[in-house]
Design an enzyme around this catalytic site. Structure first.
Site, PDB file in Angstrom:
ATOM      1  CG  ASN A  39      40.233 -49.576  21.282  1.00  0.00           C
ATOM      2  OD1 ASN A  39      40.019 -48.380  21.452  1.00  0.00           O
ATOM      3  ND2 ASN A  39      40.471 -50.098  20.091  1.00  0.00           N
ATOM      4  CD  GLU A  41      44.267 -51.941  18.545  1.00  0.00           C
ATOM      5  OE1 GLU A  41      45.238 -51.652  17.811  1.00  0.00           O
ATOM      6  OE2 GLU A  41      43.099 -52.072  18.117  1.00  0.00           O
ATOM      7  CB  CYS A  50      37.230 -54.468  24.507  1.00  0.00           C
ATOM      8  SG  CYS A  50      37.351 -55.649  23.151  1.00  0.00           S
ATOM      9  CD  GLU A  52      32.938 -52.719  24.514  1.00  0.00           C
ATOM     10  OE1 GLU A  52      34.182 -52.664  24.393  1.00  0.00           O
ATOM     11  OE2 GLU A  52      32.170 -52.933  23.549  1.00  0.00           O
ATOM     12  CB  CYS A  83      34.005 -58.582  21.081  1.00  0.00           C
ATOM     13  SG  CYS A  83      34.712 -58.621  22.737  1.00  0.00           S
ATOM     14  CB  CYS A  86      32.792 -56.700  25.529  1.00  0.00           C
ATOM     15  SG  CYS A  86      34.523 -56.209  25.599  1.00  0.00           S
TER      16      CYS A  86
HETATM   17  N1  THU Z   1      36.944 -53.193  20.253  1.00  0.00           N
HETATM   18  C1  THU Z   1      36.482 -52.643  21.407  1.00  0.00           C
HETATM   19  O1  THU Z   1      37.237 -52.020  22.165  1.00  0.00           O
HETATM   20  N2  THU Z   1      35.168 -52.799  21.713  1.00  0.00           N
HETATM   21  C2  THU Z   1      34.248 -53.343  20.879  1.00  0.00           C
HETATM   22  O2  THU Z   1      33.064 -53.358  21.221  1.00  0.00           O
HETATM   23  C3  THU Z   1      34.664 -53.926  19.583  1.00  0.00           C
HETATM   24  C4  THU Z   1      36.137 -53.978  19.350  1.00  0.00           C
HETATM   25  C5  THU Z   1      38.356 -52.969  19.900  1.00  0.00           C
HETATM   26  C6  THU Z   1      39.295 -54.135  20.058  1.00  0.00           C
HETATM   27  C7  THU Z   1      40.410 -53.765  19.099  1.00  0.00           C
HETATM   28  O3  THU Z   1      41.318 -52.899  19.770  1.00  0.00           O
HETATM   29  C8  THU Z   1      39.713 -52.977  18.014  1.00  0.00           C
HETATM   30  O4  THU Z   1      38.455 -52.586  18.539  1.00  0.00           O
HETATM   31  C9  THU Z   1      39.504 -53.757  16.717  1.00  0.00           C
HETATM   32  O5  THU Z   1      38.895 -54.986  16.979  1.00  0.00           O
END
Ligand code: THU
Length: 130
Positions: A39, A41, A50, A52, A83, A86
């Site tokens: 991920n 941000e 994310c 994925e 999520c 994804c």
């Molecule tokens: N996140 C992912 O990268 N993949 C997931 O399957 C769930 C959430 C990340 C997004 C964000 O940067 C952090 O986790 C908190 O939501």
């Protein structure tokens, strides 16, 4: 290295200064090659991506459009569920029965499939394209 271990390793590179929740993802393309994502941000929160999504983007950039296997890992109490967005992204490139391993850094795992993650998914058939 197992797909979960590949995801575990790339998770270290996650950029998550806002949530402090690092996620790693690994997808295996039909060729057998493994593509990694974490991920990333952003201070403008909705611009974050994310793990994925990153792994899928790496696969497509390398010229592959079918994934055969997925692993996702995070330091969470239970195996991290992708999520909704994804799940739709995985469904774009993975067959219904493609295995997905959801994992925690302390060793818990949950085995599922791309299809089971998103029942009733929107697909090309709904647009009359399939
Ligand atoms: N996140 C992912 O990268 N993949 C997931 O399957 C769930 C959430 C990340 C997004 C964000 O940067 C952090 O986790 C908190 O939501």
């Amino acid at each position: 290295m197992s797909l979960v271990d590949e995801a575990r390793a790339v998770r270290e590179n996650a950029y998550a200064p806002y949530s402090h929740f690092k996620v790693g993802a690994a997808v295996r393309g039909r060729s057998g090659r493994v593509y990694l994502g974490c991920n990333v941000e952003n201070v403008a929160y909705p611009e974050g991506t994310c793990a994925e999504a990153g792994a899928i983007a790496a696969m497509v950039a390398a010229g592959e459009t079918e994934l055969s296997e997925v692993a996702v890992i995070a330091d969470s109490p239970a195996p991290v569920p992708p999520c909704g967005g994804c799940r739709q992204k995985l469904a774009e490139f993975g067959r219904h029965d493609a295995p997905v391993t959801l994992a925690t850094t302390d060793g818990k795992t949950l085995e599922t499939t791309v299809g089971d993650l998103l029942p009733g998914r929107f697909d090309a058939g709904h647009m009359g394209l399939a």
